[in-house]
Each structure stands twice: as structure tokens, then as C-alpha cells.
Motif scaffolding. Structure first.
Motif, PDB file in Angstrom:
ATOM      1  N   LEU A  88       0.821  -1.213  -0.093  1.00 34.57           N
ATOM      2  CA  LEU A  88       0.218   0.144  -0.038  1.00 34.57           C
ATOM      3  C   LEU A  88       0.609   1.399   0.155  1.00 34.57           C
ATOM      4  O   LEU A  88       0.273   2.085  -0.334  1.00 34.57           O
ATOM      5  CB  LEU A  88      -0.907   0.084   1.160  1.00 34.57           C
ATOM      6  N   GLY A  89       2.040   1.252   0.692  1.00 36.18           N
ATOM      7  CA  GLY A  89       2.833   2.428   0.748  1.00 36.18           C
ATOM      8  C   GLY A  89       2.256   3.018   2.141  1.00 36.18           C
ATOM      9  O   GLY A  89       1.467   2.484   2.627  1.00 36.18           O
ATOM     10  N   LEU A  90       3.244   3.960   2.523  1.00 41.26           N
ATOM     11  CA  LEU A  90       3.264   4.505   3.853  1.00 41.26           C
ATOM     12  C   LEU A  90       1.998   5.202   4.227  1.00 41.26           C
ATOM     13  O   LEU A  90       1.282   4.889   5.223  1.00 41.26           O
ATOM     14  CB  LEU A  90       4.617   5.319   4.345  1.00 41.26           C
ATOM     15  N   VAL A  91       1.622   6.233   3.364  1.00 35.48           N
ATOM     16  CA  VAL A  91       0.662   7.082   3.590  1.00 35.48           C
ATOM     17  C   VAL A  91      -0.927   6.245   3.533  1.00 35.48           C
ATOM     18  O   VAL A  91      -1.583   6.322   4.532  1.00 35.48           O
ATOM     19  CB  VAL A  91       0.431   8.156   2.644  1.00 35.48           C
ATOM     20  N   LEU A  92      -1.059   5.467   2.435  1.00 34.05           N
ATOM     21  CA  LEU A  92      -2.437   4.776   2.248  1.00 34.05           C
ATOM     22  C   LEU A  92      -2.332   3.869   3.309  1.00 34.05           C
ATOM     23  O   LEU A  92      -3.524   3.394   3.925  1.00 34.05           O
ATOM     24  CB  LEU A  92      -2.543   4.220   0.825  1.00 34.05           C
ATOM     25  N   GLY A  93      -1.274   3.090   3.743  1.00 32.47           N
ATOM     26  CA  GLY A  93      -1.247   1.943   4.751  1.00 32.47           C
ATOM     27  C   GLY A  93      -1.502   2.623   6.076  1.00 32.47           C
ATOM     28  O   GLY A  93      -2.400   1.990   6.845  1.00 32.47           O
ATOM     29  N   CYS A  94      -1.175   3.500   6.655  1.00 28.68           N
ATOM     30  CA  CYS A  94      -1.360   4.251   7.835  1.00 28.68           C
ATOM     31  C   CYS A  94      -2.728   4.843   7.913  1.00 28.68           C
ATOM     32  O   CYS A  94      -3.532   4.568   8.707  1.00 28.68           O
ATOM     33  CB  CYS A  94      -0.324   5.310   7.966  1.00 28.68           C
ATOM     34  N   VAL A  95      -3.253   5.225   6.830  1.00 32.95           N
ATOM     35  CA  VAL A  95      -4.648   5.945   6.727  1.00 32.95           C
ATOM     36  C   VAL A  95      -5.724   4.714   7.093  1.00 32.95           C
ATOM     37  O   VAL A  95      -6.555   4.724   7.648  1.00 32.95           O
ATOM     38  CB  VAL A  95      -4.874   6.678   5.401  1.00 32.95           C
ATOM     39  N   LEU A  96      -5.372   3.581   6.193  1.00 33.58           N
ATOM     40  CA  LEU A  96      -6.245   2.461   6.278  1.00 33.58           C
ATOM     41  C   LEU A  96      -6.209   1.832   7.885  1.00 33.58           C
ATOM     42  O   LEU A  96      -7.450   1.348   8.086  1.00 33.58           O
ATOM     43  CB  LEU A  96      -6.065   1.502   5.353  1.00 33.58           C
ATOM     44  N   ILE A  97      -5.118   1.623   8.289  1.00 34.41           N
ATOM     45  CA  ILE A  97      -4.932   1.080   9.776  1.00 34.41           C
ATOM     46  C   ILE A  97      -5.751   1.952  10.619  1.00 34.41           C
ATOM     47  O   ILE A  97      -6.474   1.476  11.570  1.00 34.41           O
ATOM     48  CB  ILE A  97      -3.385   1.059  10.032  1.00 34.41           C
ATOM     49  N   VAL A  98      -5.564   3.195  10.594  1.00 37.20           N
ATOM     50  CA  VAL A  98      -6.397   4.233  11.586  1.00 37.20           C
ATOM     51  C   VAL A  98      -7.974   4.025  11.061  1.00 37.20           C
ATOM     52  O   VAL A  98      -8.928   3.936  12.127  1.00 37.20           O
ATOM     53  CB  VAL A  98      -5.718   5.471  11.490  1.00 37.20           C
ATOM     54  N   LEU A  99      -8.093   4.190   9.764  1.00 33.57           N
ATOM     55  CA  LEU A  99      -9.675   4.389   9.573  1.00 33.57           C
ATOM     56  C   LEU A  99     -10.361   2.988   9.749  1.00 33.57           C
ATOM     57  O   LEU A  99     -11.613   3.004  10.394  1.00 33.57           O
ATOM     58  CB  LEU A  99      -9.877   4.305   8.179  1.00 33.57           C
ATOM     59  N   ILE A 100      -9.720   1.631   9.633  1.00 29.25           N
ATOM     60  CA  ILE A 100     -10.532   0.639   9.785  1.00 29.25           C
ATOM     61  C   ILE A 100     -10.604   0.353  11.386  1.00 29.25           C
ATOM     62  O   ILE A 100     -11.461  -0.273  11.887  1.00 29.25           O
ATOM     63  CB  ILE A 100      -9.759  -0.576   9.053  1.00 29.25           C
ATOM     64  N   GLY A 101      -9.554   0.698  12.010  1.00 29.88           N
ATOM     65  CA  GLY A 101      -9.675   0.658  13.705  1.00 29.88           C
ATOM     66  C   GLY A 101     -10.777   1.381  14.138  1.00 29.88           C
ATOM     67  O   GLY A 101     -11.524   0.797  14.850  1.00 29.88           O
ATOM     68  N   ILE A 102     -10.944   2.708  13.667  1.00 33.41           N
ATOM     69  CA  ILE A 102     -12.097   3.316  14.083  1.00 33.41           C
ATOM     70  C   ILE A 102     -13.593   2.936  13.556  1.00 33.41           C
ATOM     71  O   ILE A 102     -14.489   2.856  14.580  1.00 33.41           O
ATOM     72  CB  ILE A 102     -12.117   4.889  13.504  1.00 33.41           C
ATOM     73  N   LEU A 103     -13.747   2.173  12.541  1.00 33.04           N
ATOM     74  CA  LEU A 103     -14.769   1.832  12.274  1.00 33.04           C
ATOM     75  C   LEU A 103     -15.147   0.456  12.760  1.00 33.04           C
ATOM     76  O   LEU A 103     -16.263   0.113  13.105  1.00 33.04           O
ATOM     77  CB  LEU A 103     -14.795   1.470  10.521  1.00 33.04           C
ATOM     78  N   SER A 104     -14.014  -0.443  12.919  1.00 30.40           N
ATOM     79  CA  SER A 104     -14.126  -1.597  13.934  1.00 30.40           C
ATOM     80  C   SER A 104     -14.744  -1.212  15.574  1.00 30.40           C
ATOM     81  O   SER A 104     -15.603  -1.737  15.894  1.00 30.40           O
ATOM     82  CB  SER A 104     -13.016  -2.216  13.903  1.00 30.40           C
ATOM     83  N   VAL A 127      -7.352   2.574  20.548  1.00 26.25           N
ATOM     84  CA  VAL A 127      -6.314   3.249  20.585  1.00 26.25           C
ATOM     85  C   VAL A 127      -5.055   2.613  20.925  1.00 26.25           C
ATOM     86  O   VAL A 127      -4.051   2.763  20.054  1.00 26.25           O
ATOM     87  CB  VAL A 127      -6.342   4.520  21.715  1.00 26.25           C
ATOM     88  N   LEU A 128      -4.915   1.640  21.642  1.00 27.40           N
ATOM     89  CA  LEU A 128      -3.886   0.856  21.864  1.00 27.40           C
ATOM     90  C   LEU A 128      -3.364   0.186  20.759  1.00 27.40           C
ATOM     91  O   LEU A 128      -2.279   0.136  20.313  1.00 27.40           O
ATOM     92  CB  LEU A 128      -4.065  -0.001  23.240  1.00 27.40           C
ATOM     93  N   CYS A 129      -4.410  -0.410  20.137  1.00 26.30           N
ATOM     94  CA  CYS A 129      -4.126  -1.385  18.907  1.00 26.30           C
ATOM     95  C   CYS A 129      -3.577  -0.650  17.529  1.00 26.30           C
ATOM     96  O   CYS A 129      -2.792  -1.168  16.768  1.00 26.30           O
ATOM     97  CB  CYS A 129      -5.461  -2.033  18.543  1.00 26.30           C
ATOM     98  N   VAL A 130      -4.338   0.694  17.391  1.00 28.98           N
ATOM     99  CA  VAL A 130      -3.987   1.450  16.388  1.00 28.98           C
ATOM    100  C   VAL A 130      -2.666   1.642  16.452  1.00 28.98           C
ATOM    101  O   VAL A 130      -1.670   1.702  15.518  1.00 28.98           O
ATOM    102  CB  VAL A 130      -5.009   2.728  16.178  1.00 28.98           C
ATOM    103  N   VAL A 131      -1.805   2.290  17.530  1.00 31.08           N
ATOM    104  CA  VAL A 131      -0.630   2.464  17.900  1.00 31.08           C
ATOM    105  C   VAL A 131       0.377   1.334  17.703  1.00 31.08           C
ATOM    106  O   VAL A 131       1.280   1.630  17.001  1.00 31.08           O
ATOM    107  CB  VAL A 131      -0.417   3.179  19.300  1.00 31.08           C
ATOM    108  N   VAL A 132      -0.080   0.291  18.248  1.00 27.51           N
ATOM    109  CA  VAL A 132       0.769  -1.031  17.923  1.00 27.51           C
ATOM    110  C   VAL A 132       0.794  -1.387  16.605  1.00 27.51           C
ATOM    111  O   VAL A 132       1.869  -1.604  16.015  1.00 27.51           O
ATOM    112  CB  VAL A 132       0.168  -2.188  18.890  1.00 27.51           C
ATOM    113  N   TYR A 133      -0.304  -1.164  15.659  1.00 28.73           N
ATOM    114  CA  TYR A 133      -0.178  -1.946  14.479  1.00 28.73           C
ATOM    115  C   TYR A 133       0.227  -0.800  13.423  1.00 28.73           C
ATOM    116  O   TYR A 133       1.008  -1.400  12.835  1.00 28.73           O
ATOM    117  CB  TYR A 133      -1.929  -2.004  13.977  1.00 28.73           C
TER     118      TYR A 133
END
Length: 490
Positions: free
Chosen positions: A104-120, A314-320
Motif C-alpha cells: 500500500l505504501g506508507l501513507v495509504l497504509g497508515c490511513v487504512l490502519i487508522v480508519l479501519i480501527g475506528i470503524l471497527s 487506541v492501543l491497537c492502532v498505535v501498535v499496528y
């Protein structure tokens, strides 16, 4: 035990329990007017909720509703619930995130990790809300209240496939790290040289029998709070070491420039792009353990469980995010689908060998402690599906022991035939994981809203968005997986 309050065979243990529960609820309803009525099929009928249960905005006041009546005095606090829920999330999926970042690359990868964590997290809060309204004791019961028995069976099958797949992946990682694989040297080989420990199947069997079976035999998820805390600590150590090593190499100029965005330059790159999003989705699925954790939460209420969920997210988003970024920076284009296997090489800094051992052995211990938490919900769901109407599993040691043995044997067999964790995550992420984490919670919210439960405009929009996203991710992921298999076989 996971069981339904509707369509239950006569003369069963559960029917007698339900009759007692109905009498108790009616008695409490007359005196306190705080519990939802039981209509013979579901635990909630919003049309006849007493006026005292509706706040000034017209919403049902559920903040103090207990999910189930629990008589045990052994309850977990918020910290214990956070550890158990975090352990349900942070597992083998974390090891595949650096490989997804590579695609995904750094930018899109980080955005998806945060976005999917919030939706979850939003889907968990919706799920808890409707679990309370339906007086449900399990994931399947909530689904049945909203969509009927057929949907419940389907959701339980999804839980079984998802959890079994995750546990198979855990064993694959343990085998790869400790005994090695075709392309990587195992820890035991580096320590002791060639020997009986090279037999990967034998090593995994020893781990299952000696370490995993005793933990999986425990009947209460709260009994795993201490092991869950230890597993979270080990995951944090792994992330910390990776991050420090990546930072040192970055300062020393030993890291090649990372990809910022996805690569569309080849057919294979596009196929990889289609299958990595379900892998991130898979990494956040914990919904099957929400109810057991809620049931054993001290002073359980939706507000308290939402607090647990938000801290966990929050903990999981930071770790991931830390794992994905540091792992990708460390190994770049050579990042493996299981990043742990990359740690058999020199890291290019001082104390590299010691750090490699700390990372790999520490994470194997983390998986050993996570394994029983996932197994708990797997065993409960299998019991609810196969032995519906029987006595609670906690009251039948023989049945619990038999299920544990059978499930561990099947999981061990699966670990011997599935080639790698990428294969497992691609399929479970695109099917069962996205269904459990987003499809079913969104459908439950939308379906019950049509039955009189009030949803705000924002909540309805989020539910619709999650449902659309889940369908798209599932379709695209399955198509991508099929094409990937075809391209690999050519």
C-alpha cells in the motif's frame, strides 16, 4: 453457554432456565420497570417499552442494563477487560501488516490502519448496544434477534472458520520461527544446530500438548486476564524493539527510501493491492469475544464497555501502525508475509543477534498466551451450534474437555497442510472476518432500527457505510484471491 431464547426444543435444560428467567424478569418489571419485556421469541419489543425507560430525546435508556444475570463474584475490571479484548485483536495479523505496508505504501497504509480501527470500534459499540437491548448472551443470539435463526447459524459458522483459521496461523508462525522453513533458519537451529527440533510438525505438537492445552482447558475468559496482560506486554516489547532498530538505522542512513503510495506498475502489484485490505480488516476482528468479556465485566454497562473498546482501539492502532511502519522500513522490498521470518538475518546494528532472539522468542510466547483467548470463543460457538439446548458448557467438564481435544487436534492438522499465513489471512479476511466485524453488526443495527429502535442519522449513515464497505472489500478480496491463485499456478 451460547444458546438462543427462541426455537428451543422442549424438555431441554435451557427451556427450564428460560422459564425461570421470564418469571424473574416479569417480577422485576413490575417493581422496577427497568427491564425489557420478553415476548416469547425475543427479549425486546421497543413498541411496548415502558415510558420510564425512554429519555427526553426519545432514546431508550440502556446505560445500566446488564447484558445477562451473572451470579459469580469473580468479575474483571476495566483493565482486565482491556487486556482480554486487546489480546483478541493483537495476534498473528500484526505480523502481516509490514507486508501490507509494502504493497500500500506508507501513507495509504497508515490511513487504512487508522480508519479501519475506528470503524471497527464503532461496529463494536453498535453491537454492544443491540446486545443489551436483545438481552443476548452471545454473538449468535444478537444475530438471531435481528435476522432469524438461519442468520445466526451462518454467523456462528463464520466465527468457527475465522477463529480456527487464526489459530492455525498461530501454529504456523510458531513452527516457522522455532524450527525454520525452506527459506529461513529457525531459532533452535541457530542455538543448537540440526536435530530433532528440525521436525516442524513434532515441534508444534509438543507446543500444543504441553503449553496450549492446559490454558485452553480453562472455562472462564476472566481466568485469562493475567496471561492476556503478559501477551500485550510481549507485543509492546516486540513493537518497541522494531521501532528502535528502525530509528537507529534511519539515523545512520542504512534504510532505503520507502514507497509512499501503492504500485500500479504490474498485474501482480494490482492483484496484491486487492487482497491486502481484507488482511487489515482481519487484524481488527474481535467481535466474537465482546459478549464473554462484557458478561464478566464488573458493573457491566454499555458505557463501561464502550470505554473498554475505545482504550483498546487506541492501543491497537498505535501498535499496528508502529509495527507496520518499522517492519517495512527495516526490510523494505524484502519484507516477508510473516515479518518474524525476516529476523533470522543480521539487522546491521550492534547486538543484532540478541535482538533477533528477543523479537522472535518474545512473539512466540505472545502467541502462546493469545491462543487460549481465541480458542475460548471458538469452543463456545461450536458448543452452541452442535449442542444447542444442553447444559452450559461450564457445567459439563467432560463435554468441555472433549471439545477442547477435538478442536486442538483439528487446528494442529490444519497447521500441517496450509502453506503460509498470507494464504490463510487473504481468505478469512475477505470472507468471515469482514462479515463478523462489519457486515453482521451493520445489518443488526439497520434491521432492529426498522423494528422501532431509534438510530440517529449519523448512526444510520455509519451502519450503511460499513455495510457497503464490507460488501466491496469482500467481493474485491475474493476476486483478487482467485486471480492470485490462478497467476501463481501459471
Amino acid at each position: 453457554m451460547d444458546s438462543s431464547y427462541s426455537v428451543i426444543p422442549k424438555d431441554s435444560y435451557v427451556e427450564l432456565q428460560i422459564q425461570n428467567d421470564v418469571q424473574e424478569l416479569r417480577s422485576q418489571q413490575q417493581t422496577h420497570k427497568r427491564l425489557l419485556p420478553f415476548d416469547g421469541e425475543n427479549w425486546v419489543d421497543p413498541k411496548i417499552v415502558d415510558g420510564d425507560d425512554v429519555d427526553d430525546d426519545g432514546d431508550i435508556d440502556i446505560d445500566n442494563y446488564p447484558l445477562v444475570h451473572v451470579t459469580s463474584n469473580n468479575r474483571s475490571g476495566i483493565s482486565g477487560a482491556v487486556f482480554n479484548l486487546t489480546t483478541s485483536i493483537i495476534g498473528a495479523g500484526m505480523m502481516a501488516l509490514p507486508a501490507t505496508m509494502k504493497v500500500l505504501g506508507l501513507v495509504l497504509g497508515c490511513v487504512l490502519i487508522v480508519l479501519i480501527g475506528i470503524l471497527s470500534e464503532i461496529s463494536v459499540e453498535l453491537f454492544v448496544r443491540f446486545s443489551v437491548l436483545c438481552k443476548a448472551r452471545s454473538y449468535g443470539e444478537v444475530v438471531q434477534s435481528a435476522m432469524g435463526r438461519t442468520a445466526r447459524v451462518l454467523s456462528e459458522i463464520c466465527i468457527i472458520i475465522n477463529n480456527a483459521g487464526v489459530l492455525v496461523v498461530y501454529l504456523i508462525i510458531m513452527g516457522d520461527v522455532m524450527s525454520g522453513s525452506l527459506h529461513h533458519t529457525g531459532v533452535f537451529d541457530q542455538w543448537l544446530g540440526n536435530g530433532v527440533w528440525d521436525n516442524r510438525k513434532l515441534l508444534i505438537l509438543v507446543v500444543v500438548v504441553i503449553f496450549l492445552a492446559p490454558l485452553c482447558a480453562l472455562n472462564k475468559i476472566d481466568s485469562l486476564s493475567l496471561t492476556s496482560a503478559a501477551s500485550v506486554a510481549l507485543a509492546v516489547i516486540f513493537v518497541f524493539v522494531c521501532f528502535v532498530v528502525a530509528f537507529i538505522k534511519l539515523i545512520e542512513g542504512k534504510i532505503e527510501a520507502p514507497r509512499i503510495g501503492p504500485d500500479f506498475g504490474s498485474k501482480q502489484a494490482i492483484l496484491d493491492l486487492l487482497v491486502v485490505i481484507p488482511i487489515i480488516t482481519n487484524a481488527y476482528v474481535c467481535h466474537f469475544n465482546v459478549q464473554p468479556i462484557y458478561n464478566e465485566l464488573e458493573g457491566c454497562s454499555p458505557q463501561k464497555m464502550n470505554q473498554v473498546g475505545r482504550i483498546t482501539t487506541v492501543l491497537c492502532v498505535v501498535v499496528y501502525a508502529s509495527t507496520a511502519i518499522s517492519g517495512y522500513l527495516l526490510f523494505g522490498k524484502d519484507t516477508e508475509s510473516d515479518v518474524l521470518t525476516n529476523f533470522d538475518k543480521d539487522l546491521g546494528i550492534r547486538f543484532s543477534t540478541a535482538l533477533n532472539y528477543i523479537v522472535r522468542v518474545g512473539y512466540v510466547l505472545h502467541l502462546v498466551l493469545v491462543f487460549p483467548v481465541i480458542h475460548f470463543s471458538l469452543r463456545q460457538t461450536v458448543d452452541a451450534l452442535v449442542f444447542e439446548g444442553a447444559a452450559p458448557l461450564a457445567e459439563s467438564r467432560k463435554r468441555s474437555f472433549a471439545l477442547t481435544v477435538v478442536l486442538l487436534a483439528l487446528i494442529y492438522f490444519g497447521s500441517t497442510i496450509i502453506p503460509n499465513i498470507w494464504t490463510a489471512f487473504k481468505f478469512t479476511g475477505a470472507t468471515t472476518a469482514v462479515s463478523l466485524g462489519f457486515t453482521f453488526p451493520a445489518l443488526i443495527a439497520l434491521r432492529l432500527s426498522h423494528q422501532g429502535v431509534i438510530l440517529s442519522t449519523g448512526e444510520r449513515f455509519l451502519a450503511c457505510s460499513m455495510l457497503i464497505m464490507a460488501v466491496i472489500v469482500s467481493i474485491v478480496g475474493v476476486i483478487g484471491n482467485i486471480y492470485s491463485i490462478r497467476s501463481e499456478s501459471e
